[in-house]
Motif scaffolding. Structure first.
Motif, PDB file in Angstrom:
ATOM      1  N   ILE A   1       5.947   8.260   1.512  1.00 18.13           N
ATOM      2  CA  ILE A   1       4.697   7.826   2.148  1.00 18.13           C
ATOM      3  C   ILE A   1       4.344   8.744   3.308  1.00 18.13           C
ATOM      4  O   ILE A   1       3.215   9.234   3.411  1.00 18.13           O
ATOM      5  N   ALA A   2       5.308   9.031   4.180  1.00 21.04           N
ATOM      6  CA  ALA A   2       5.044   9.907   5.330  1.00 21.04           C
ATOM      7  C   ALA A   2       4.716  11.323   4.868  1.00 21.04           C
ATOM      8  O   ALA A   2       3.786  11.958   5.378  1.00 21.04           O
ATOM      9  N   GLY A   3       5.462  11.824   3.893  1.00 21.89           N
ATOM     10  CA  GLY A   3       5.241  13.183   3.412  1.00 21.89           C
ATOM     11  C   GLY A   3       3.893  13.368   2.743  1.00 21.89           C
ATOM     12  O   GLY A   3       3.194  14.354   2.987  1.00 21.89           O
ATOM     13  N   CYS A   4       3.510  12.423   1.924  1.00 28.10           N
ATOM     14  CA  CYS A   4       2.220  12.491   1.241  1.00 28.10           C
ATOM     15  C   CYS A   4       1.081  12.408   2.260  1.00 28.10           C
ATOM     16  O   CYS A   4       0.149  13.206   2.236  1.00 28.10           O
TER      17      CYS A   4
ATOM     18  N   THR B   1       4.399  16.169  13.989  1.00 28.81           N
ATOM     19  CA  THR B   1       5.591  15.421  13.597  1.00 28.81           C
ATOM     20  C   THR B   1       5.189  13.973  13.359  1.00 28.81           C
ATOM     21  O   THR B   1       4.149  13.513  13.848  1.00 28.81           O
ATOM     22  N   ILE B   2       6.007  13.279  12.599  1.00 32.99           N
ATOM     23  CA  ILE B   2       5.743  11.870  12.322  1.00 32.99           C
ATOM     24  C   ILE B   2       7.019  11.086  12.608  1.00 32.99           C
ATOM     25  O   ILE B   2       8.091  11.443  12.119  1.00 32.99           O
TER      26      ILE B   2
ATOM     27  N   LYS C   1       5.360   1.821  10.205  1.00 34.86           N
ATOM     28  CA  LYS C   1       4.519   2.286  11.305  1.00 34.86           C
ATOM     29  C   LYS C   1       4.728   3.791  11.441  1.00 34.86           C
ATOM     30  O   LYS C   1       5.830   4.242  11.732  1.00 34.86           O
ATOM     31  N   LEU C   2       3.664   4.539  11.192  1.00 38.36           N
ATOM     32  CA  LEU C   2       3.713   5.990  11.299  1.00 38.36           C
ATOM     33  C   LEU C   2       3.026   6.420  12.589  1.00 38.36           C
ATOM     34  O   LEU C   2       1.883   6.058  12.836  1.00 38.36           O
TER      35      LEU C   2
ATOM     36  N   GLU D   1      -8.077   8.636   8.410  1.00 47.85           N
ATOM     37  CA  GLU D   1      -8.588   7.609   7.495  1.00 47.85           C
ATOM     38  C   GLU D   1      -8.946   8.230   6.139  1.00 47.85           C
ATOM     39  O   GLU D   1      -8.679   7.647   5.090  1.00 47.85           O
ATOM     40  N   ILE D   2      -9.505   9.419   6.154  1.00 47.72           N
ATOM     41  CA  ILE D   2      -9.799  10.133   4.902  1.00 47.72           C
ATOM     42  C   ILE D   2      -8.493  10.456   4.182  1.00 47.72           C
ATOM     43  O   ILE D   2      -8.388  10.295   2.956  1.00 47.72           O
ATOM     44  N   ALA D   3      -7.502  10.886   4.937  1.00 48.27           N
ATOM     45  CA  ALA D   3      -6.199  11.199   4.340  1.00 48.27           C
ATOM     46  C   ALA D   3      -5.597   9.962   3.696  1.00 48.27           C
ATOM     47  O   ALA D   3      -5.048  10.021   2.588  1.00 48.27           O
ATOM     48  N   ARG D   4      -5.707   8.845   4.378  1.00 46.36           N
ATOM     49  CA  ARG D   4      -5.160   7.586   3.853  1.00 46.36           C
ATOM     50  C   ARG D   4      -5.793   7.237   2.503  1.00 46.36           C
ATOM     51  O   ARG D   4      -5.118   6.805   1.579  1.00 46.36           O
ATOM     52  N   LYS D   5      -7.101   7.450   2.393  1.00 47.30           N
ATOM     53  CA  LYS D   5      -7.811   7.141   1.155  1.00 47.30           C
ATOM     54  C   LYS D   5      -7.455   8.098   0.019  1.00 47.30           C
ATOM     55  O   LYS D   5      -7.688   7.794  -1.138  1.00 47.30           O
ATOM     56  N   ASN D   6      -6.877   9.257   0.363  1.00 44.16           N
ATOM     57  CA  ASN D   6      -6.573  10.269  -0.640  1.00 44.16           C
ATOM     58  C   ASN D   6      -5.076  10.502  -0.840  1.00 44.16           C
ATOM     59  O   ASN D   6      -4.688  11.434  -1.547  1.00 44.16           O
ATOM     60  N   CYS D   7      -4.257   9.689  -0.223  1.00 48.99           N
ATOM     61  CA  CYS D   7      -2.802   9.809  -0.367  1.00 48.99           C
ATOM     62  C   CYS D   7      -2.330   8.855  -1.453  1.00 48.99           C
ATOM     63  O   CYS D   7      -2.408   7.635  -1.302  1.00 48.99           O
ATOM     64  N   SER D   8      -1.826   9.400  -2.536  1.00 46.95           N
ATOM     65  CA  SER D   8      -1.431   8.571  -3.669  1.00 46.95           C
ATOM     66  C   SER D   8      -0.296   7.607  -3.326  1.00 46.95           C
ATOM     67  O   SER D   8      -0.259   6.485  -3.843  1.00 46.95           O
ATOM     68  N   MET D   9       0.609   7.995  -2.468  1.00 50.50           N
ATOM     69  CA  MET D   9       1.734   7.119  -2.125  1.00 50.50           C
ATOM     70  C   MET D   9       1.263   5.929  -1.292  1.00 50.50           C
ATOM     71  O   MET D   9       1.667   4.793  -1.536  1.00 50.50           O
ATOM     72  N   VAL D  10       0.410   6.170  -0.316  1.00 48.98           N
ATOM     73  CA  VAL D  10      -0.140   5.069   0.491  1.00 48.98           C
ATOM     74  C   VAL D  10      -0.944   4.143  -0.393  1.00 48.98           C
ATOM     75  O   VAL D  10      -0.805   2.920  -0.337  1.00 48.98           O
ATOM     76  N   ARG D  11      -1.770   4.713  -1.247  1.00 51.65           N
ATOM     77  CA  ARG D  11      -2.608   3.898  -2.143  1.00 51.65           C
ATOM     78  C   ARG D  11      -1.760   3.062  -3.101  1.00 51.65           C
ATOM     79  O   ARG D  11      -2.128   1.950  -3.458  1.00 51.65           O
ATOM     80  N   SER D  12      -0.610   3.592  -3.492  1.00 56.03           N
ATOM     81  CA  SER D  12       0.255   2.880  -4.439  1.00 56.03           C
ATOM     82  C   SER D  12       0.874   1.620  -3.848  1.00 56.03           C
ATOM     83  O   SER D  12       1.169   0.684  -4.574  1.00 56.03           O
ATOM     84  N   VAL D  13       1.066   1.607  -2.528  1.00 57.11           N
ATOM     85  CA  VAL D  13       1.755   0.465  -1.906  1.00 57.11           C
ATOM     86  C   VAL D  13       0.856  -0.341  -0.969  1.00 57.11           C
ATOM     87  O   VAL D  13       1.301  -1.304  -0.364  1.00 57.11           O
ATOM     88  N   GLU D  14      -0.414   0.020  -0.866  1.00 55.95           N
ATOM     89  CA  GLU D  14      -1.274  -0.573   0.153  1.00 55.95           C
ATOM     90  C   GLU D  14      -1.431  -2.087   0.058  1.00 55.95           C
ATOM     91  O   GLU D  14      -1.727  -2.728   1.057  1.00 55.95           O
ATOM     92  N   ASN D  15      -1.221  -2.676  -1.096  1.00 56.03           N
ATOM     93  CA  ASN D  15      -1.350  -4.126  -1.212  1.00 56.03           C
ATOM     94  C   ASN D  15      -0.018  -4.856  -1.089  1.00 56.03           C
ATOM     95  O   ASN D  15       0.019  -6.080  -1.206  1.00 56.03           O
ATOM     96  N   SER D  16       1.068  -4.105  -0.873  1.00 56.65           N
ATOM     97  CA  SER D  16       2.366  -4.754  -0.755  1.00 56.65           C
ATOM     98  C   SER D  16       3.131  -4.379   0.512  1.00 56.65           C
ATOM     99  O   SER D  16       4.013  -5.116   0.930  1.00 56.65           O
ATOM    100  N   ILE D  17       2.818  -3.243   1.105  1.00 63.87           N
ATOM    101  CA  ILE D  17       3.465  -2.817   2.344  1.00 63.87           C
ATOM    102  C   ILE D  17       2.363  -2.520   3.360  1.00 63.87           C
ATOM    103  O   ILE D  17       1.438  -1.761   3.070  1.00 63.87           O
ATOM    104  N   LYS D  18       2.482  -3.126   4.540  1.00 62.60           N
ATOM    105  CA  LYS D  18       1.516  -2.847   5.603  1.00 62.60           C
ATOM    106  C   LYS D  18       1.854  -1.477   6.196  1.00 62.60           C
ATOM    107  O   LYS D  18       2.990  -1.232   6.592  1.00 62.60           O
ATOM    108  N   ILE D  19       0.869  -0.599   6.234  1.00 58.78           N
ATOM    109  CA  ILE D  19       1.065   0.725   6.811  1.00 58.78           C
ATOM    110  C   ILE D  19       0.135   0.865   8.006  1.00 58.78           C
ATOM    111  O   ILE D  19      -1.082   0.739   7.876  1.00 58.78           O
ATOM    112  N   GLU D  20       0.745   1.093   9.151  1.00 61.07           N
ATOM    113  CA  GLU D  20       0.012   1.262  10.403  1.00 61.07           C
ATOM    114  C   GLU D  20       0.177   2.709  10.848  1.00 61.07           C
ATOM    115  O   GLU D  20       1.287   3.239  10.823  1.00 61.07           O
ATOM    116  N   GLU D  21      -0.931   3.333  11.245  1.00 56.59           N
ATOM    117  CA  GLU D  21      -0.891   4.734  11.656  1.00 56.59           C
ATOM    118  C   GLU D  21      -1.502   4.881  13.046  1.00 56.59           C
ATOM    119  O   GLU D  21      -2.558   4.328  13.321  1.00 56.59           O
ATOM    120  N   ASN D  22      -0.803   5.627  13.886  1.00 54.68           N
ATOM    121  CA  ASN D  22      -1.285   5.921  15.231  1.00 54.68           C
ATOM    122  C   ASN D  22      -1.100   7.407  15.502  1.00 54.68           C
ATOM    123  O   ASN D  22      -0.236   8.048  14.908  1.00 54.68           O
TER     124      ASN D  22
END
Length: 130
Positions: free
Chosen positions: A39-42, A62-63, A81-82, A101-122
């Protein structure tokens, strides 16, 4: 991909070498570590491409990833939490968040888990001077 059963986990041979996976980190990467790294790498890869297209002058990115797991549900990953730390020149936090936000919409790993794992980015920025 083909996986092979080992005494203490699984292994697979990939283009960049052998990957060992085990619930015991003495024998390989733990599955949750691989999930978080994916998720972080993608996310970082897509974000970096967007920043390059925007000509954002990033010297370092860095993340830090904090993971919340639920021990009552097989140690299920509930939240990741990233925190992106970006060093660069003329950084505009508002623009960075829009690009993230654009990256989030285009990251396949985030999109794959978005309804089961809460991902917070700062984002934290470190402005460099010339």
């Amino acid at each position: 991909m083909q996986f092979y059963l080992k005494e203490n986990g699984m292994r697979t041979d990939l283009e960049y070498g052998e990957l060992c996976i085990s619930g015991n980190e003495d024998y390989g990467f733990r599955p949750f570590q691989l999930m978080v790294a994916s998720i972080a790498g993608c996310s970082a890869s897509v974000f970096r491409k967007i920043l390059a297209k925007q000509r954002t002058e990033v010297q370092d990115l860095t993340i830090d990833a904090d993971v919340v797991r639920n021990p009552e549900e097989a140690n299920r990953i509930e939240e990741i939490k990233l925190r992106y730390v970006i060093k660069g020149y003329n950084l505009d936090p508002e623009k960075l968040y829009k690009n993230l936000e654009i990256a989030r919409k285009n990251c396949s790993m985030v999109r794959s888990v978005e309804n089961s794992i809460k991902i917070e980015e700062n984002i934290d920025t470190i402005e460099l001077s010339r």
